[in-house]
Design an enzyme around this catalytic site. Structure first.
Site, PDB file in Angstrom:
ATOM      1  CG  HIS A  25       2.258  -0.163   4.124  1.00  0.00           C
ATOM      2  ND1 HIS A  25       2.009  -0.912   5.433  1.00  0.00           N
ATOM      3  CD2 HIS A  25       0.964   0.654   4.189  1.00  0.00           C
ATOM      4  CE1 HIS A  25       0.758  -0.829   5.806  1.00  0.00           C
ATOM      5  NE2 HIS A  25       0.237   0.283   5.007  1.00  0.00           N
TER       6      HIS A  25
ATOM      7  CG  ASP B  73      -1.938  -0.835   1.252  1.00  0.00           C
ATOM      8  OD1 ASP B  73      -2.032  -2.118   0.311  1.00  0.00           O
ATOM      9  OD2 ASP B  73      -2.867  -0.911   1.932  1.00  0.00           O
TER      10      ASP B  73
END
Length: 300
Positions: A256, A111
């Site tokens: 991430h 992400d």
């Protein structure tokens, strides 16, 4: 008889005159304000134009509980950036948090990118191990770093929707949620020439409106069931435990590649990949995971 000069008479009358002038000025400003308010306000149709557009594009969907899967019809094959055809089943699923629990497969998802330095290095690791993954990209980042987005797409990774600037969707109106997803769709399509098929709400926060808006844009809402917590930089060992101690069949793993210093993520990633590979897990993308959902999960 007392005689007053003209100047004295003027000064005696001046307070009353100033009061009258003040009243007239206030009345003028009030009338002007009413005129501007009345003649410059948008019509009801103008005020509701965007809301009408959103509502018109939304089809009713069943009430959705967190971490559930509900299905209704539609879909078609999609072409990955590498030229590989990714089959999407004849179902459109509003929400998933995991894949097929009968298959020994997992989906690595990243992400908040693309992000200078870290996205490229994540891609280097994935390419070294020949692992496919899904990137939930922030629209503003895609527009700022299109070369990173294009590199990931051309290498066969999925580029999906993570809103324009990473807000908490549940704090936004329907119109604002629509804007966040639609603008990100457009930004990704401009770079990759392919529209996203799934979206991830920032922080995993969504409501029924979020699901409806995503559905109106033909987006599946995807959360996760394994959280590395790498965003908090808890240490490489903790990241490894957070992932490896909780993975099971069909897991969607949250990591991430943007939003901050991701050096711990980069350090942990090779061990995660190698360990899961040694345990017999196969790495798939989110679209591949959707294509492999069991029949009963699609038709709930």
């Amino acid at each position: 008889m007392e005689i007053r000069s003209p100047s004295l008479l003027y000064r005696a009358k001046r307070p009353g005159l100033l009061l009258k002038l003040g009243v007239l000025a206030s009345l003028f400003l009030l009338l002007t304000g009413l005129f501007v308010f009345y003649f410059t306000q948008p019509s009801v149709a103008q005020k509701n134009s965007l809301q009408t557009l959103v509502h018109a594009s939304i089809s009713p969907v069943p009430a959705v509980q967190p971490f559930s899967s509900v299905a209704f019809a539609t879909a078609s094959p999609l072409l990955a950036g590498s030229g590989q055809v990714v089959e999407i089943p004849d179902t459109h699923i509003p929400l998933i948090a995991h894949g097929n629990e009968n298959l020994r497969e997992v989906a690595l998802t990243f992400d908040d990118g693309p992000f200078p330095n870290f996205t490229a290095k994540v891609l280097d690791v994935l390419e070294k191990y020949h692992i496919k993954a899904t990137f939930f990209s922030v629209g503003r980042q895609v527009a700022t770093f299109p070369d990173l987005t294009l590199r990931a797409y051309k290498a066969g990774y999925e580029i999906e929707n993570h809103t324009w600037n990473h807000p908490v969707l549940t704090g936004l109106s329907m119109e604002s949620q629509y804007w966040q997803l639609q603008n990100t769709n457009d930004a990704i399509q401009r770079v990759t020439h392919q529209r996203p098929f799934v979206m991830r709400p920032p922080y995993g926060e969504y409501n029924q409106t979020s699901i409806q808006v995503a559905t109106s844009l033909k987006l599946v809402t995807v959360t996760w069931n394994v959280d590395s917590l790498d965003w908090s930089r808890p240490g490489v060992k903790t990241i490894l435990h957070n992932v490896l101690d909780h993975v099971q069949n069909g897991s969607i793993i949250l990591m991430h590649d943007g939003g901050g210093d991701r050096s711990q993520t980069l350090e942990a990633l090779p061990t995660i990949i190698q360990t899961l590979h040694d345990r017999g897990y196969h790495f798939v993308t989110i679209r591949q995971m959707l294509a492999r959902l069991p029949h009963e999960q699609k038709k709930k």
